[in-house]
Design a protein around this motif. Sequence first.
Motif, PDB file in Angstrom:
ATOM      1  N   GLY A  46       0.819  -1.192   0.000  1.00 43.17           N
ATOM      2  CA  GLY A  46       0.000   0.000   0.000  1.00 43.17           C
ATOM      3  C   GLY A  46       0.856   1.246   0.000  1.00 43.17           C
ATOM      4  O   GLY A  46       2.084   1.200  -0.122  1.00 43.17           O
ATOM      5  N   ALA A  47       0.215   2.397   0.133  1.00 42.28           N
ATOM      6  CA  ALA A  47       0.934   3.660   0.081  1.00 42.28           C
ATOM      7  C   ALA A  47       1.837   3.841   1.294  1.00 42.28           C
ATOM      8  O   ALA A  47       1.532   3.405   2.406  1.00 42.28           O
ATOM      9  CB  ALA A  47      -0.073   4.810   0.010  1.00 42.28           C
ATOM     10  N   LEU A  48       2.993   4.483   1.059  1.00 44.71           N
ATOM     11  CA  LEU A  48       3.875   4.856   2.162  1.00 44.71           C
ATOM     12  C   LEU A  48       3.292   6.081   2.849  1.00 44.71           C
ATOM     13  O   LEU A  48       2.950   7.073   2.196  1.00 44.71           O
ATOM     14  CB  LEU A  48       5.282   5.167   1.646  1.00 44.71           C
ATOM     15  CG  LEU A  48       6.078   3.969   1.113  1.00 44.71           C
ATOM     16  CD1 LEU A  48       7.325   4.439   0.377  1.00 44.71           C
ATOM     17  CD2 LEU A  48       6.456   3.038   2.256  1.00 44.71           C
ATOM     18  N   THR A  49       3.177   6.025   4.151  1.00 41.42           N
ATOM     19  CA  THR A  49       2.604   7.124   4.918  1.00 41.42           C
ATOM     20  C   THR A  49       3.568   7.553   6.013  1.00 41.42           C
ATOM     21  O   THR A  49       4.563   6.877   6.295  1.00 41.42           O
ATOM     22  CB  THR A  49       1.278   6.704   5.572  1.00 41.42           C
ATOM     23  OG1 THR A  49       1.551   5.728   6.603  1.00 41.42           O
ATOM     24  CG2 THR A  49       0.319   6.109   4.540  1.00 41.42           C
ATOM     25  N   GLN A  50       3.246   8.652   6.644  1.00 40.36           N
ATOM     26  CA  GLN A  50       4.084   9.151   7.733  1.00 40.36           C
ATOM     27  C   GLN A  50       4.173   8.129   8.869  1.00 40.36           C
ATOM     28  O   GLN A  50       5.183   8.026   9.547  1.00 40.36           O
ATOM     29  CB  GLN A  50       3.529  10.468   8.256  1.00 40.36           C
ATOM     30  CG  GLN A  50       4.361  11.098   9.374  1.00 40.36           C
ATOM     31  CD  GLN A  50       3.924  12.508   9.700  1.00 40.36           C
ATOM     32  OE1 GLN A  50       3.258  13.163   8.884  1.00 40.36           O
ATOM     33  NE2 GLN A  50       4.284  13.001  10.869  1.00 40.36           N
ATOM     34  N   ASP A  51       3.125   7.367   9.064  1.00 43.37           N
ATOM     35  CA  ASP A  51       3.093   6.409  10.162  1.00 43.37           C
ATOM     36  C   ASP A  51       3.830   5.105   9.860  1.00 43.37           C
ATOM     37  O   ASP A  51       4.302   4.442  10.775  1.00 43.37           O
ATOM     38  CB  ASP A  51       1.643   6.074  10.535  1.00 43.37           C
ATOM     39  CG  ASP A  51       0.909   7.260  11.148  1.00 43.37           C
ATOM     40  OD1 ASP A  51       1.583   8.110  11.766  1.00 43.37           O
ATOM     41  OD2 ASP A  51      -0.322   7.335  10.985  1.00 43.37           O
ATOM     42  N   ASN A  52       3.932   4.735   8.560  1.00 39.18           N
ATOM     43  CA  ASN A  52       4.492   3.412   8.270  1.00 39.18           C
ATOM     44  C   ASN A  52       5.811   3.403   7.513  1.00 39.18           C
ATOM     45  O   ASN A  52       6.464   2.369   7.413  1.00 39.18           O
ATOM     46  CB  ASN A  52       3.464   2.563   7.506  1.00 39.18           C
ATOM     47  CG  ASN A  52       3.228   3.039   6.075  1.00 39.18           C
ATOM     48  OD1 ASN A  52       4.033   3.739   5.474  1.00 39.18           O
ATOM     49  ND2 ASN A  52       2.092   2.646   5.513  1.00 39.18           N
ATOM     50  N   GLN A 153      17.114   3.352  14.075  1.00 34.73           N
ATOM     51  CA  GLN A 153      16.717   4.737  13.868  1.00 34.73           C
ATOM     52  C   GLN A 153      15.207   4.931  13.950  1.00 34.73           C
ATOM     53  O   GLN A 153      14.737   6.055  14.040  1.00 34.73           O
ATOM     54  CB  GLN A 153      17.214   5.221  12.500  1.00 34.73           C
ATOM     55  CG  GLN A 153      18.726   5.293  12.375  1.00 34.73           C
ATOM     56  CD  GLN A 153      19.307   6.384  13.242  1.00 34.73           C
ATOM     57  OE1 GLN A 153      18.693   7.426  13.440  1.00 34.73           O
ATOM     58  NE2 GLN A 153      20.495   6.148  13.767  1.00 34.73           N
ATOM     59  N   VAL A 154      14.462   3.840  13.900  1.00 32.56           N
ATOM     60  CA  VAL A 154      13.005   3.958  13.859  1.00 32.56           C
ATOM     61  C   VAL A 154      12.458   4.557  15.150  1.00 32.56           C
ATOM     62  O   VAL A 154      11.632   5.472  15.141  1.00 32.56           O
ATOM     63  CB  VAL A 154      12.361   2.578  13.597  1.00 32.56           C
ATOM     64  CG1 VAL A 154      10.850   2.684  13.694  1.00 32.56           C
ATOM     65  CG2 VAL A 154      12.777   2.069  12.232  1.00 32.56           C
ATOM     66  N   GLY A 158      10.056   9.642  14.893  1.00 27.44           N
ATOM     67  CA  GLY A 158       8.829  10.371  14.616  1.00 27.44           C
ATOM     68  C   GLY A 158       8.814  11.757  15.210  1.00 27.44           C
ATOM     69  O   GLY A 158       8.226  12.678  14.639  1.00 27.44           O
ATOM     70  N   ASP A 159       9.477  11.954  16.347  1.00 31.25           N
ATOM     71  CA  ASP A 159       9.490  13.263  16.978  1.00 31.25           C
ATOM     72  C   ASP A 159      10.253  14.295  16.159  1.00 31.25           C
ATOM     73  O   ASP A 159      10.016  15.501  16.289  1.00 31.25           O
ATOM     74  CB  ASP A 159      10.121  13.160  18.371  1.00 31.25           C
ATOM     75  CG  ASP A 159       9.241  12.395  19.347  1.00 31.25           C
ATOM     76  OD1 ASP A 159       8.028  12.328  19.112  1.00 31.25           O
ATOM     77  OD2 ASP A 159       9.776  11.870  20.337  1.00 31.25           O
ATOM     78  N   GLU A 192      19.621  14.190  18.277  1.00 30.85           N
ATOM     79  CA  GLU A 192      19.419  13.682  19.632  1.00 30.85           C
ATOM     80  C   GLU A 192      18.927  12.242  19.609  1.00 30.85           C
ATOM     81  O   GLU A 192      19.278  11.438  20.480  1.00 30.85           O
ATOM     82  CB  GLU A 192      18.429  14.575  20.382  1.00 30.85           C
ATOM     83  CG  GLU A 192      19.014  15.928  20.791  1.00 30.85           C
ATOM     84  CD  GLU A 192      18.001  16.820  21.489  1.00 30.85           C
ATOM     85  OE1 GLU A 192      18.412  17.820  22.106  1.00 30.85           O
ATOM     86  OE2 GLU A 192      16.783  16.514  21.405  1.00 30.85           O
ATOM     87  N   ALA A 193      18.116  11.894  18.585  1.00 22.47           N
ATOM     88  CA  ALA A 193      17.598  10.535  18.482  1.00 22.47           C
ATOM     89  C   ALA A 193      18.698   9.526  18.195  1.00 22.47           C
ATOM     90  O   ALA A 193      18.561   8.338  18.486  1.00 22.47           O
ATOM     91  CB  ALA A 193      16.535  10.466  17.386  1.00 22.47           C
ATOM     92  N   GLN A 194      19.825   9.990  17.639  1.00 21.40           N
ATOM     93  CA  GLN A 194      20.930   9.099  17.328  1.00 21.40           C
ATOM     94  C   GLN A 194      21.779   8.792  18.554  1.00 21.40           C
ATOM     95  O   GLN A 194      22.630   7.913  18.512  1.00 21.40           O
ATOM     96  CB  GLN A 194      21.807   9.704  16.228  1.00 21.40           C
ATOM     97  CG  GLN A 194      21.096   9.839  14.896  1.00 21.40           C
ATOM     98  CD  GLN A 194      22.001  10.421  13.826  1.00 21.40           C
ATOM     99  OE1 GLN A 194      23.213  10.415  13.956  1.00 21.40           O
ATOM    100  NE2 GLN A 194      21.402  10.933  12.769  1.00 21.40           N
TER     101      GLN A 194
END
Length: 268
Positions: A46-52, A153-154, A158-159, A192-194
Amino acid sequence: MKISRRATLTTSILLAGGLALTGCSSPAAPADGGSSTSQEAPAKGGALTQDNFAQRIADAQFAAGSVHMSMQMGDSVEGSIEADMVIDKDPKKIQMQMTMDQAGVKGDIRLVDGKMYMNMGPLSGDKFFDMSTMPGGAGDIGAILDQVNPGSQVEGFGDALTDFVADPNGPEIDGVKTTQLTLTLDTRKMFEAQGPQEGVDIDTLVSTLGESMVYDMFIGSDDLPRRIVMPNVGGMGTGTQEYTKWGEPVKIEAPAKDQIADASALQG
């Protein structure tokens, strides 16, 4: 000539970070060979979305297991970087050989069996240094290996994402129809996430790079990246990463013992 531990590890983190970005963020720019007649890239899930999109891209890379990457660091930096990589959910099983030839400096960096070896040509006496033998080196290498892992990295990414646009009619790259993802990231939150990186000051990075960074990532119908074009940073020009040979066999070997020098020469 001595090479400071901070300088060499910072270089390694930045190089490895280019690969790590494929698991979460991505660069953008017009793609050479793109066709205005390209049809919509069929998406297997399906389509790539911000959530997936982050999880799907990470999962696809783990399933592929290997990749070849070519990187141009910017319009004002001559030369390129080539890398072959074995991808695994276990950071200690990740293997990579990265060769660079830029501005007259040649390098060969290898990640094998949880160890990192670095040869910077004349700067290292044409020998490899085993970075894990340096004081604290094993922990630093572990952090680098974890960052190279696309799945690492996942979590928390999202933040950093402040805007997401997906165009299913992206350019065709090497015969593959792509979806173009345009991502706007909060620079501070992205770094910071890294996690902490020795010699890397986030405040300085934000001051240099700006509060936000915009990337475009070109994804095939198999959820694998085909191209990332980095934004113009510090006047260096755009940087481009090309991803090919997904899933092809890769064999990376540690340097021979007689090619490994005393890592104490790096301290200074």
